[in-house]
Design a protein around this motif. Structure first.
Motif, mmCIF file in Angstrom:
data_model
loop_
_atom_site.group_PDB
_atom_site.id
_atom_site.type_symbol
_atom_site.label_atom_id
_atom_site.label_comp_id
_atom_site.label_asym_id
_atom_site.label_seq_id
_atom_site.Cartn_x
_atom_site.Cartn_y
_atom_site.Cartn_z
ATOM 1 N N GLY A 370 35.186 27.785 -33.411
ATOM 2 C CA GLY A 370 35.780 29.103 -33.561
ATOM 3 C C GLY A 370 36.057 29.539 -34.983
ATOM 4 O O GLY A 370 36.963 30.343 -35.213
ATOM 5 N N LEU A 371 35.284 29.063 -35.954
ATOM 6 C CA LEU A 371 35.590 29.359 -37.353
ATOM 7 C C LEU A 371 34.786 30.525 -37.927
ATOM 8 O O LEU A 371 35.000 30.898 -39.070
ATOM 9 C CB LEU A 371 35.318 28.104 -38.211
ATOM 10 C CG LEU A 371 36.160 26.860 -37.893
ATOM 11 C CD1 LEU A 371 35.724 25.701 -38.776
ATOM 12 C CD2 LEU A 371 37.634 27.155 -38.091
ATOM 13 N N ARG A 372 33.880 31.101 -37.156
ATOM 14 C CA ARG A 372 32.997 32.115 -37.742
ATOM 15 C C ARG A 372 33.751 33.385 -38.142
ATOM 16 O O ARG A 372 33.370 34.060 -39.105
ATOM 17 C CB ARG A 372 31.866 32.466 -36.775
ATOM 18 C CG ARG A 372 32.302 33.035 -35.454
ATOM 19 C CD ARG A 372 31.124 33.133 -34.479
ATOM 20 N NE ARG A 372 31.536 33.652 -33.185
ATOM 21 C CZ ARG A 372 31.542 34.938 -32.864
ATOM 22 N NH1 ARG A 372 31.140 35.835 -33.758
ATOM 23 N NH2 ARG A 372 31.922 35.338 -31.680
ATOM 24 N N TRP A 380 28.410 32.213 -42.748
ATOM 25 C CA TRP A 380 27.081 32.761 -43.034
ATOM 26 C C TRP A 380 26.288 31.877 -43.993
ATOM 27 O O TRP A 380 25.085 31.666 -43.811
ATOM 28 C CB TRP A 380 27.203 34.185 -43.585
ATOM 29 C CG TRP A 380 27.541 35.184 -42.522
ATOM 30 C CD1 TRP A 380 28.703 35.866 -42.345
ATOM 31 C CD2 TRP A 380 26.679 35.591 -41.439
ATOM 32 N NE1 TRP A 380 28.647 36.670 -41.239
ATOM 33 C CE2 TRP A 380 27.409 36.532 -40.660
ATOM 34 C CE3 TRP A 380 25.387 35.264 -41.060
ATOM 35 C CZ2 TRP A 380 26.868 37.141 -39.532
ATOM 36 C CZ3 TRP A 380 24.841 35.870 -39.919
ATOM 37 C CH2 TRP A 380 25.588 36.785 -39.185
ATOM 38 N N THR A 381 26.948 31.345 -44.992
ATOM 39 C CA THR A 381 26.219 30.476 -45.925
ATOM 40 C C THR A 381 25.799 29.173 -45.238
ATOM 41 O O THR A 381 24.674 28.694 -45.442
ATOM 42 C CB THR A 381 27.081 30.171 -47.165
ATOM 43 O OG1 THR A 381 28.353 29.634 -46.765
ATOM 44 C CG2 THR A 381 27.305 31.423 -47.992
ATOM 45 N N LEU A 439 26.763 25.768 -33.751
ATOM 46 C CA LEU A 439 27.468 26.223 -32.552
ATOM 47 C C LEU A 439 28.779 25.489 -32.345
ATOM 48 O O LEU A 439 29.799 26.102 -31.999
ATOM 49 C CB LEU A 439 26.562 26.040 -31.326
ATOM 50 C CG LEU A 439 25.312 26.920 -31.278
ATOM 51 C CD1 LEU A 439 24.457 26.577 -30.073
ATOM 52 C CD2 LEU A 439 25.693 28.397 -31.250
ATOM 53 N N VAL A 440 28.786 24.182 -32.537
ATOM 54 C CA VAL A 440 29.998 23.409 -32.292
ATOM 55 C C VAL A 440 31.078 23.719 -33.326
ATOM 56 O O VAL A 440 32.258 23.824 -33.002
ATOM 57 C CB VAL A 440 29.675 21.902 -32.272
ATOM 58 C CG1 VAL A 440 30.956 21.072 -32.178
ATOM 59 C CG2 VAL A 440 28.756 21.570 -31.108
ATOM 60 N N VAL A 441 30.676 23.891 -34.589
ATOM 61 C CA VAL A 441 31.660 24.091 -35.658
ATOM 62 C C VAL A 441 32.183 25.514 -35.698
ATOM 63 O O VAL A 441 33.386 25.745 -35.877
ATOM 64 C CB VAL A 441 31.042 23.701 -37.022
ATOM 65 C CG1 VAL A 441 31.994 24.070 -38.166
ATOM 66 C CG2 VAL A 441 30.729 22.211 -37.063
ATOM 67 N N PHE A 442 31.308 26.502 -35.487
ATOM 68 C CA PHE A 442 31.703 27.887 -35.749
ATOM 69 C C PHE A 442 31.867 28.753 -34.506
ATOM 70 O O PHE A 442 32.396 29.853 -34.600
ATOM 71 C CB PHE A 442 30.684 28.537 -36.687
ATOM 72 C CG PHE A 442 30.671 27.947 -38.074
ATOM 73 C CD1 PHE A 442 31.637 28.314 -39.002
ATOM 74 C CD2 PHE A 442 29.727 27.004 -38.441
ATOM 75 C CE1 PHE A 442 31.641 27.772 -40.269
ATOM 76 C CE2 PHE A 442 29.715 26.454 -39.720
ATOM 77 C CZ PHE A 442 30.686 26.827 -40.624
#
Length: 629
Positions: A370-372, A380-381, A439-442
């Motif tokens: 959920g960090l996006r 984005w980077t 997907l898992v991180v963001f």
């Protein structure tokens, strides 16, 4: 510009000396200015040098500068002298430019660390050693830089030495790379014995006259040099140190994996290309090592949970592609992948470091999520870097370089369908775990509440690296799409052109297969990790699947294998041999010394009459000797 060559490695060295000697007395701003400033100036000089080199190439094909005479022993003459040609220029640009961005990033990342000066001093020495390695005109100076990089990696991997796991990781890296280094120095001894010189241009010129193709001597030398490269570049079977090297700070991981240590083996093989070309066996071994390594490391990256270990195994895999390219004779393709890989892998490590710091030093990707929206710049980077790693077609730099290697793995003179199949499987796996990582991180639910967001000092380098992770590939297009070969045209002034087999299928067929496989990998990652995939849940409940997963997770159990075959037997022998004849000899010498000490110490009893008596006895003894003689 030729007369300023020495400044490129000298400025980082000066920064190291100032910070190591006076760092404790300097403010943090001054330390950051010296540490990052020296690398930035070195990068600026390199950019100016590159522009001059490309606009007006030297007649000899290289800039040279002799600084001083080092030593001359039994015909072995070695100078502290620098040489920059097209090949070394690529490496110098990457080392200084990406090194400068990593140093700038580190100003904020390491700001609160109590050993701020020691960190920048070690980083500067690291960059200096790598520059000496790639700028050396002789193999002795190259080996000095080679060992300097190994020393600095030890210092930086174990930078937070208070934690036992960190210094164990540093020791492991130092010991395993020493295996390859020992093989390399033996190869250099044999090379000097055969050719009478270690001056690189002379070695390459004399090798073709002295050795016949496939001769045992040149094959042995090439394999020994290859072992040195395998150790530094973490290729099978000397790859186990690199995942543990994640114990160091994130900027260290970026520097080791993108611009310096792990690419030293690639440079060595490319620089000694004539030696390898004279040994078809060594070329085949290089290609096989690269192909097997990229597949093995990719499988391990696919199941890791630590964000930095995923990227570490990814690095091993991507360098495997470089070894594969060099082994099949696609020299410029291997160096081009080094060039593009440096940008997106440095980007991924630095972005991962920002995520880890923001999430209170959390490394487990399944505790992120959920960090996006919270960290849009990092999202984005990082996505751009992961897309380049996955070789997203016609968009990212990784596609242009990896596509070449996949094509040449089949079509080059040393290519083979099995090598191509392993490289293609590696491309699928890479696309899958890159998608999984994003997907898992963001995406999904936020599992760890973020702390303070990264400052601009950390995000600006990420934006710059993201740009080059896309644009760096545009200087070398597939010939059947667009005839742009700026990179290979320049590098082939030093390295041989790739020789293709006859009667090959159309290149577009292989390109379409590679594109489809990468897209399937991305889709597979999306299907498994976007939401709760029923298939993934079934796999978690299957003992067979989980045992395979655990096998990959442990790095194919190479550590356990080496522990059983090498470490435990060695320790067993040392315990048996603890009191051998050599130990007893030295113990006897020590015991005799202690006995004599006790005997003579009796004379030192503090009694004045005893001392006077001793002096008189000595005088009488001397007089008696004079009368008798």
């Amino acid at each position: 510009m030729q007369q300023y060559l020495y400044l490129i490695p000298a400025l980082p060295l000066a920064g190291f000396l100032v910070l190591s000697l006076a760092g404790r007395y300097l403010s943090r701003n001054f330390i950051a200015g010296i540490g990052a400033g020296s690398i930035c100036i070195s990068a600026l000089i390199t950019i100016l040098l590159s522009a001059r080199f490309l606009q007006s190439p030297p007649e000899t094909g290289a800039y040279t500068q002799v600084l001083w005479h080092w030593f001359s022993v039994e015909g072995l003459v070695s100078n502290i002298s620098l040489r920059v040609d097209s090949l070394s220029l690529v490496f110098i640009c990457i080392i200084t430019f990406i090194g400068a961005l990593i140093h700038i990033y580190s100003i904020a990342f390491m700001r609160e660390d109590r050993d701020y000066a020691r960190f920048f001093a070690s980083m500067n020495l690291f960059v200096c050693a790598m520059l000496m390695l790639v700028m050396a005109d002789n193999l002795v100076l190259l080996y000095l830089g080679w060992e300097g990089v190994g020393l600095c990696s030890y210092l930086l991997i174990g930078f937070w030495y208070e934690t036992p796991g960190n210094y164990r990781a540093a020791n492991k890296a130092f010991v395993i790379t020493r295996i390859g280094d020992t093989a390399m120095i033996i190869g250099l001894f044999l090379l000097f014995k055969e050719l009478g010189t270690l001056y690189i241009p002379d070695v390459l010129a004399r090798a073709t006259q002295h050795f016949s193709s496939g001769a045992d001597g040149v094959t042995l030398i090439a394999i020994l040099l290859l072992c040195g490269g395998m150790g530094k570049s973490a290729q099978l079977p000397l790859q186990t140190w690199l995942p543990d090297a994640m114990a160091g700070p994130s900027p260290v991981s970026a520097l080791i994996h993108a611009a310096t240590m792990v690419t030293a083996g690639v440079y060595l093989i490319a620089r000694m290309h004539t030696i390898f070309e004279l040994s078809p066996v060594a070329m085949q071994i290089t290609a096989i090592v690269g192909a097997v390594t990229l597949f093995v490391a990719g499988c391990s990256a696919m199941v890791q949970t630590d964000i930095k270990r995923i990227l570490a195994y990814s690095t091993i895999s991507q360098i495997g592609y470089m070894f594969l390219a060099l082994g099949v004779g696609a020299w410029s393709a291997g160096i081009f992948h080094f060039f593009t890989h440096a940008f997106f892998k440095a980007l991924l490590f630095l972005a991962a470091g920002a995520v880890i710091e923001t999430l209170h030093h959390e490394h487990n990707i399944f505790k992120m999520g959920g960090l996006r929206k919270t960290m849009p710049v990092i999202f984005w980077t990082f996505t751009i870097g992961a897309a380049a790693l996955a070789a997203l077609p016609l968009v990212t730099a990784g596609f242009f370089s990896k596509d070449q290697i996949l094509w040449y793995a089949w079509s080059a003179g040393g290519g083979h369908p099995v090598l191509w199949a392993l490289a293609l499987a590696g491309a699928f796996i890479t696309a899958l775990y890159s998608t999984r990582l994003i997907l898992v991180v963001f995406w999904g639910e936020m599992k760890t509440t973020p702390g303070h967001l990264p400052s601009r000092v950390m995000t600006v380098p990420l934006v710059i690296l993201a740009f080059f992770s896309v644009a760096a590939g545009w200087i070398e297009w597939p010939h059947n799409i667009l005839h742009v070969d700026l990179f290979s045209e320049e590098v082939q002034h030093v390295l041989p052109a790739t020789v293709l087999k006859e009667g090959l299928p159309a290149e577009i067929v292989f390109q379409l297969i590679a594109v489809v496989v990468s897209l399937i990998g991305i889709y597979s990652g999306y299907s498994l990790y976007y939401g709760q995939s029923p298939l993934l849940q079934q796999w978690k409940q299957s003992p067979t699947v989980m045992s395979v997963r655990d096998f990959f997770f442990s790095g194919w159990r190479f550590d356990q294998l080496y522990d059983a075959l090498i470490v435990r037997p060695f320790l067993f022998i040392t315990r048996i041999n603890k009191s051998d004849i050599s130990d007893k000899l030295y113990t006897a010498i020590a015991n005799v010394s202690m006995l004599l000490n006790r005997q003579f110490s009796v004379t030192q009893n503090g009694s004045l009459r005893w001392y006077v008596t001793g002096v008189l006895i000595g005088i009488l003894f001397i007089i008696t000797l004079q009368l008798l003689l």
